[in-house]
Design an enzyme around this catalytic site. Structure first.
Site, PDB file in Angstrom:
ATOM      1  N   ASN A   1     -36.640 -19.031-119.758  1.00 21.95           N
ATOM      2  CA  ASN A   1     -35.971 -20.193-120.362  1.00 21.95           C
ATOM      3  C   ASN A   1     -36.058 -20.060-121.891  1.00 21.95           C
ATOM      4  O   ASN A   1     -36.548 -20.924-122.602  1.00 21.95           O
ATOM      5  CB  ASN A   1     -36.595 -21.513-119.878  1.00 21.95           C
ATOM      6  CG  ASN A   1     -35.720 -22.695-120.256  1.00 21.95           C
ATOM      7  OD1 ASN A   1     -36.160 -23.622-120.905  1.00 21.95           O
ATOM      8  ND2 ASN A   1     -34.459 -22.667-119.877  1.00 21.95           N
TER       9      ASN A   1
ATOM     10  N   HIS B   1     -38.684 -17.749-128.839  1.00 21.90           N
ATOM     11  CA  HIS B   1     -38.890 -16.482-128.121  1.00 21.90           C
ATOM     12  C   HIS B   1     -38.077 -15.355-128.769  1.00 21.90           C
ATOM     13  O   HIS B   1     -38.544 -14.230-128.894  1.00 21.90           O
ATOM     14  CB  HIS B   1     -38.419 -16.600-126.664  1.00 21.90           C
ATOM     15  CG  HIS B   1     -39.164 -17.593-125.834  1.00 21.90           C
ATOM     16  ND1 HIS B   1     -38.581 -18.743-125.365  1.00 21.90           N
ATOM     17  CD2 HIS B   1     -40.427 -17.589-125.359  1.00 21.90           C
ATOM     18  CE1 HIS B   1     -39.453 -19.420-124.632  1.00 21.90           C
ATOM     19  NE2 HIS B   1     -40.588 -18.751-124.613  1.00 21.90           N
TER      20      HIS B   1
END
Ligand code: PAF
Length: 286
Positions: free
Chosen positions: A32, A37
């Site tokens: 997700n 990230h």
């Protein structure tokens, strides 16, 4: 970018990259993926010749009443984002691949000290699960560099400690928290927030910033100050879990003479538990 699901395929792809003279970067995630990230993957791509990302929602780090079942799983979207960010290989194993003997009989890595307060106190067993899966990923990939976000400040401290204590030959890099324009730290769990909760959520970071200003302004009555911070969170509509001022390295409660601090908080909005932190570096006393 290839996606592999088995340790055998993972090791073969990494061995091939090593044979080509590339050094290996690893970005472990639970998927997700958001801009936080992606910043880790881009950093890994700048620093290493072959970037491995992992996506694994690790059951071992979730408590019985936590959000393992509802944790967002968005593999196809994540694959596109990783490809654009310069990832070379995605490792997306099943639970059976990671824990072939089952989780009951799995050897557990326990990091003492830094794992005990803060989230460790509210989420028993959580950091054992994190330390165990990260140790397994390090053994599977044997990266030169592994990158984690500083939003999970305590997790980063746990991982640095396990690497030191178990002599794992990997460099650990922590990257600054990526925030929305209103200051909310990006997190996969932000997606659980209702519009009303999302409007309140930035108050968590604002409270940390206020505490940081008070500390920089000279306040050292940390217990009282944290009480005032918790009250601000409650007034804003949160249910505070903890709000503490700690020594940044040991994560023990800060003392008035400590110079490198972290102000760390976890608080619920409805059923959603948000965490955030702010590092404060004070000038040394003359
Ligand atoms: O931070 C996370 O996403 C997870 O805790 C990690 C480090 C991937 C281990 O499962």
């Amino acid at each position: 970018m290839n996606t592999v699901t088995t340790v055998r395929e993972l090791r073969a792809a990494v061995a091939q990259a090593r044979a080509e003279g590339k050094d290996i970067g690893l970005v472990p995630t639970m998927g997700n993926l958001h801009a936080g990230h992606i910043a880790l993957v881009e950093q890994a791509a700048q620093r290493t010749g072959f970037v491995v990302a992992s996506i694994f929602v690790n059951p071992l780090q979730f408590g019985p009443n936590e959000d393992l079942a509802s944790y967002p799983r968005t593999l196809a979207d994540d694959q596109k984002k990783l490809l654009d960010a310069g990832c070379d290989l995605l490792f997306a194993p099943s639970v059976e691949e990671m824990y072939p003997q089952g989780m009951q009989s799995q050897t557990i890595v326990h990091v003492s000290g830094v794992s005990e307060g803060l989230c460790g106190a509210s989420r028993p067993g959580h950091f054992d699960g994190v330390a165990t899966v990260v140790t397994k990923l390090f053994q599977m990939v044997q990266p030169d560099l592994a990158i984690f976000g500083q939003k999970d400040f305590q997790q980063l401290a746990v991982i640095r400690t396990l690497v030191r204590d178990l002599n794992i030959p990997v460099q650990i890099l922590g990257m600054p928290t990526v925030r929305a324009e209103d200051g909310l730290a990006l997190s996969s769990r932000n997606g659980y927030l209702s519009p009303e909760e999302r409007a309140i959520a930035p108050q968590l970071y604002r409270t940390l910033q206020w505490l940081g200003e008070e500390v920089r302004g000279g306040r050292r009555d940390y217990a009282q100050l944290c009480g005032e911070g918790r009250q601000r969170l409650t007034d804003a509509g949160f249910r505070p879990d903890y709000l503490d001022i700690c020594q940044a390295d040991s994560l023990r409660p800060a003392q008035p003479d400590d110079r490198h601090l972290v102000i760390a908080a976890a608080a619920y909005l409805g059923n959603t538990r948000l965490i955030d932190n702010l590092e404060v570096e004070l000038a040394s006393a003359p």
